[in-house]
Write a protein that holds these residues in place. Sequence first.
Motif, PDB file in Angstrom:
ATOM      1  N   GLU A  23      -7.138   7.157  -3.084  1.00 25.89           N
ATOM      2  CA  GLU A  23      -7.845   6.046  -3.923  1.00 25.89           C
ATOM      3  C   GLU A  23      -6.636   4.224  -4.269  1.00 25.89           C
ATOM      4  OE1 GLU A  23     -11.593   5.558  -2.895  1.00 25.89           O
ATOM      5  OE2 GLU A  23     -11.673   6.573  -0.660  1.00 25.89           O
ATOM      6  N   ILE A  68      -8.414  -7.736  -3.250  1.00 25.93           N
ATOM      7  CA  ILE A  68      -9.860  -7.951  -2.722  1.00 25.93           C
ATOM      8  C   ILE A  68      -9.713  -6.861  -1.368  1.00 25.93           C
ATOM      9  CG2 ILE A  68     -11.095  -8.625  -2.293  1.00 25.93           C
ATOM     10  CD1 ILE A  68     -11.451 -11.240  -4.389  1.00 25.93           C
ATOM     11  N   GLY A  69      -8.507  -7.789  -0.650  1.00 25.90           N
ATOM     12  CA  GLY A  69      -8.142  -6.720   1.269  1.00 25.90           C
ATOM     13  C   GLY A  69      -8.763  -5.626   0.876  1.00 25.90           C
ATOM     14  N   SER A  70      -7.895  -5.021   0.187  1.00 25.18           N
ATOM     15  CA  SER A  70      -7.121  -3.467   0.124  1.00 25.18           C
ATOM     16  C   SER A  70      -8.444  -2.768  -0.587  1.00 25.18           C
ATOM     17  CB  SER A  70      -6.498  -3.032  -0.973  1.00 25.18           C
ATOM     18  OG  SER A  70      -6.473  -3.666  -2.053  1.00 25.18           O
ATOM     19  N   ILE A  72     -11.571  -3.181   0.300  1.00 28.18           N
ATOM     20  CA  ILE A  72     -12.332  -4.471   1.746  1.00 28.18           C
ATOM     21  C   ILE A  72     -12.086  -2.244   2.413  1.00 28.18           C
ATOM     22  CG2 ILE A  72     -13.033  -5.310   3.572  1.00 28.18           C
ATOM     23  CD1 ILE A  72     -11.933  -7.863   2.104  1.00 28.18           C
ATOM     24  N   VAL A  73     -10.828  -2.114   2.839  1.00 25.82           N
ATOM     25  CA  VAL A  73     -10.231  -0.877   3.448  1.00 25.82           C
ATOM     26  C   VAL A  73     -10.518   0.339   3.127  1.00 25.82           C
ATOM     27  CG1 VAL A  73      -8.523  -2.340   5.461  1.00 25.82           C
ATOM     28  CG2 VAL A  73      -7.494  -1.567   3.840  1.00 25.82           C
ATOM     29  N   GLY A  74     -11.188   0.237   1.890  1.00 26.68           N
ATOM     30  CA  GLY A  74     -11.283   1.320   1.281  1.00 26.68           C
ATOM     31  C   GLY A  74     -10.043   1.473  -0.525  1.00 26.68           C
ATOM     32  N   LEU A  75      -9.588   0.524  -0.588  1.00 30.95           N
ATOM     33  CA  LEU A  75      -8.694   1.301  -1.557  1.00 30.95           C
ATOM     34  C   LEU A  75      -9.218   0.985  -2.989  1.00 30.95           C
ATOM     35  CD1 LEU A  75      -4.690   0.203  -0.739  1.00 30.95           C
ATOM     36  CD2 LEU A  75      -6.207   2.559  -0.396  1.00 30.95           C
TER      37      LEU A  75
ATOM     38  N   VAL B 143      -6.488 -11.980   1.576  1.00 32.96           N
ATOM     39  CA  VAL B 143      -7.040 -10.834   2.309  1.00 32.96           C
ATOM     40  C   VAL B 143      -7.254 -10.247   3.052  1.00 32.96           C
ATOM     41  CG1 VAL B 143      -9.459  -9.677   2.549  1.00 32.96           C
ATOM     42  CG2 VAL B 143      -9.358 -12.042   0.753  1.00 32.96           C
ATOM     43  N   GLY B 146      -4.404  -8.106   1.592  1.00 30.88           N
ATOM     44  CA  GLY B 146      -4.623  -7.421   1.251  1.00 30.88           C
ATOM     45  C   GLY B 146      -5.212  -6.475   2.574  1.00 30.88           C
ATOM     46  N   MET B 147      -5.802  -6.246   3.202  1.00 27.58           N
ATOM     47  CA  MET B 147      -6.412  -5.107   4.215  1.00 27.58           C
ATOM     48  C   MET B 147      -5.294  -4.648   4.915  1.00 27.58           C
ATOM     49  SD  MET B 147      -9.706  -6.990   6.071  1.00 27.58           S
ATOM     50  CE  MET B 147      -9.095  -7.498   6.955  1.00 27.58           C
ATOM     51  N   GLY B 150      -3.815  -2.180   2.263  1.00 28.46           N
ATOM     52  CA  GLY B 150      -4.389  -0.620   3.110  1.00 28.46           C
ATOM     53  C   GLY B 150      -4.411   0.483   3.704  1.00 28.46           C
ATOM     54  N   ARG B 154      -2.592   3.692   3.788  1.00 24.34           N
ATOM     55  CA  ARG B 154      -3.250   4.974   3.895  1.00 24.34           C
ATOM     56  C   ARG B 154      -3.163   5.175   6.060  1.00 24.34           C
ATOM     57  NH1 ARG B 154      -9.072   4.996   3.104  1.00 24.34           N
ATOM     58  NH2 ARG B 154      -9.134   6.656   1.585  1.00 24.34           N
TER      59      ARG B 154
END
Lengths: 350, 337
Positions: A23, A68-70, A72-75, B143, B146-147, B150, B154
Motif C-alpha cells: 500500500e 489524499i485521493g490515493s 482514500i482508496v487504500g494507499l 483527489v 489520486g483515487m 490508487g 491495485r
Amino acid sequence: MRKISFAQAVNEAIDMAMSISDEVITFGLGVPDPKGVFSTTLGLQDKYGNERVFDMPTSENAMTGIGIGSSIVGLRPIMVHQRVDFFLLALDQLINNAAKWNFMFGGDNNIPITIRLIVGHGWGQGPTHSQNLQSIFSHIPGLKVVMPTTAYDAKGLLLESIFCDDPVLFLEHRWLHGTEGEVPEKDYRIAIGSSKVIKPGKDITLVSLSYMTIEAMRAVEELEKEDISCELIDLRSSSPLDWVTISKSIKKTGRLLVIDTANESFSISSEIIAKASMEIFTSFKSPPQRLALIDAPSPTSFGLTSTYYNGAEEVFAKVLEIFDQPSKPNDNLKSDHSHDIPGDWFKGPF
Amino acid sequence: MAKLRKGVFGRLNSFINNHIIIKSKNMSLFEMQKRMLKIRFVEESIAERYSEGKMRCPTHLSIGQEAIAVGVCANLNKDDLVLSTHRAHAHYLAKGGDLKKMIAEIYGKVTGCSKGMGGSMHLIDKSVGFMGSTAIVGNTIPVAVGMAKGLKLRNKDAISCVFFGDGATEEGVFFESLNFAIIQNLPVIFVCENNLYSVYSGLEVRQPKGRKIYEMARSMGIEANHGNGNDVVEVYEKMLKAKDNISKDKGPQFLEFDTYRWREHCGPNYDNDLGYRDESEFLKWREKDPLKNVLDSSEFKSYIDSLKDDICEAHLFAENSKYPEYEEFLEISGIKK
C-alpha cells in the motif's frame, strides 16, 4: 551497534515500509533522480518499480490532493518536497482536505498520508529556502507534526508516521541528514507525541527540537562545568505535544528555556510557555524563557547569518542569563568550521 | 399535451412506455427521468422549507442542472467513485446516495451522512461510491486523480469521476491534475458543468472571449468532448463513450456540458433581480428545462406521488433526529480518544 546517517535511516524506513506493505507509495520532485532527495530515496525505484516510486510534475497542490485521493482508496503515500517553502502552494489540499477529511465526513474517513518536508539553514538559503514552519502546521487540528533529531528517531518515527492513519508532516532539518547515530536494523516504531529526555538534570528544563537539540547538547555539557544541571528534552513531535513529560520536568526544575528553530512569535515556544504559565505557574522559580529566531525573514548574506541563527553559544549564554550569571565566552563552543555549514562534510550549495 | 421533442430525445421519449434501454444495458431513459425528478423535487422541498430556519448551513441547489448528474452517473457502477463540489445534492442523489441521510445532514443531525459535521457542502455515501463533496473551488479534482491512481495501482476495474464547475477550470490545480492524469494514463473522467457563472461573476469577466473549456483541455492532450448538459440522453451517450474510451485504454477523459442554475448561487430564492444576469437569459434557459415534457407527463404521476411521500418522510426523519452530542464531536475531531 552499527551507525548510519540520518538520511540513511530515512531511506531505510521508507524501504522497510514499502517491503512490509504494497500500500505504501512514494513520490516527489527528484525522488528517482541520481541525488535521491539528499540520498533519502536512493534505490527505491529500482526496488519497487515506477508505479510505486515516481517523480512528479511541479504541481504541489495537485500532488498533495492526489496523495489524499490515493489514500482514500487504500494507499499509504509518502510525498516529499526538497524544501518546505515549495509545499506552501499545497496549503489548500493540506488544510482543507487532509486535515479535515476524516472530521468533515463524520469519522471513519482517515487520510494516512505522510508528507516529508526538508527545512533548511545556512549556506545562503535565504528568506524562501530555509523557513521553519512547524508552528503553522501544528496550529491546524487534524495534522500531526514530527521533527526528529537523531537517526534512531528518524527511522522509528518515520515508520510510525507511514503506518499512522492520520496525515503526518515529517520535518527533516537539512543539517541533520549527515549526522550519524546508532540505528537497529529491525523494524521499530516510536509513538508520535512522545518526547525524549536526552539528559536528566535538576536546575532547568530545556525543551528543544530538531537541529537545535544538537546545539543544545553541546551547551548542556559546558553548563555542567558551570554547575548548572540541565534537563534536556528533545520534543520529537510538536503536535501532539508531550505535555506530560514537559510539565513533570518543569515541576522538578522550576525553570524553563524553550529552544526553537523558527521565528519566535506565535511559535511552538509560545504555546509551551503559555501552557506552562496557565497550568503550573506556581512551579516557576524564574520566568520561562525562549531562544528562537528574531521575527525577521532569514537573510541570505554570509555577513548576516552568523548573528541571525542561534547555536550552542547562544544557548549557553541564555541559560547563564536565566541564572543571573555574568556572560562569558566559552571556547569549547566555538565551531571549528564556518558558521553557515553543519560540518566540513557539507559542501553546499544545496 | 406534451409535445415530443425532435431528434434522438424525441424518438427515445416515444419508447418510454417500453422502458427502452439506450445503447447499453446501463439505465433506461425512464429510469433516468425518474432520477431527475427525484433531484428536482428534493431540491424544491429544500427551497420551500429553507425559510423555516431549520436547515442552517450554506445550501447550493442543483435545480436546472439535474441532467448532467443523472446522465453521467447512469453509466457508473457502485464501485466507480465520484467526487463533487459545493453544489453536490444532484451528484449525491444521482449516484444513489441515501436521501434521508442527506436531508438529515443539511439539518445538522447526527443521523446525517457526515453525522452533522459537514452540512450540505460535505456529503458522502461510500456504500454507493459517492466519496465526498467539498466546499473549496477545484479542490476535489486532484483527489479524484489520486483515487484513480490508487484504483489503477491495485488493478481495480472501477473508474474515478469528478464533477466541477467552469470556475474550477481557472484554478491552477485543475491544470496540475489533468496533466498528471494524462502522464500516468489514469482511469478518471473530468466532468465540467459549465453554468456560466462563478457565484455572480460571468464567464466574460473570467475567461477570454471565445475560449472553449473542452478545447483547452484537449490541447493539453486529453480526449475531450462537449455537449448539451440539459439533455440527459446526450449527456448519457457522451459519458458512455468516455467510459468506453477508458476501457479501451485511451486514458483519462474530459467532458464539458452546458447548463444553467435556476436559483441563486447559495440559498433557496431566485436572484435575477440582482442584476448580474438578465431575466431573459434565465427564461431562455428555463425553456431548456431538462425535465420538459416529463414534469407534466401522466406517465410519472404515481412515481411523483410516492416521491413526495419519501421526501416528506426524509424531512420528518431529519427533524426528529438528534443533534450530535458534544462528546461525539470531540471524538470525531480526535481530541478525545
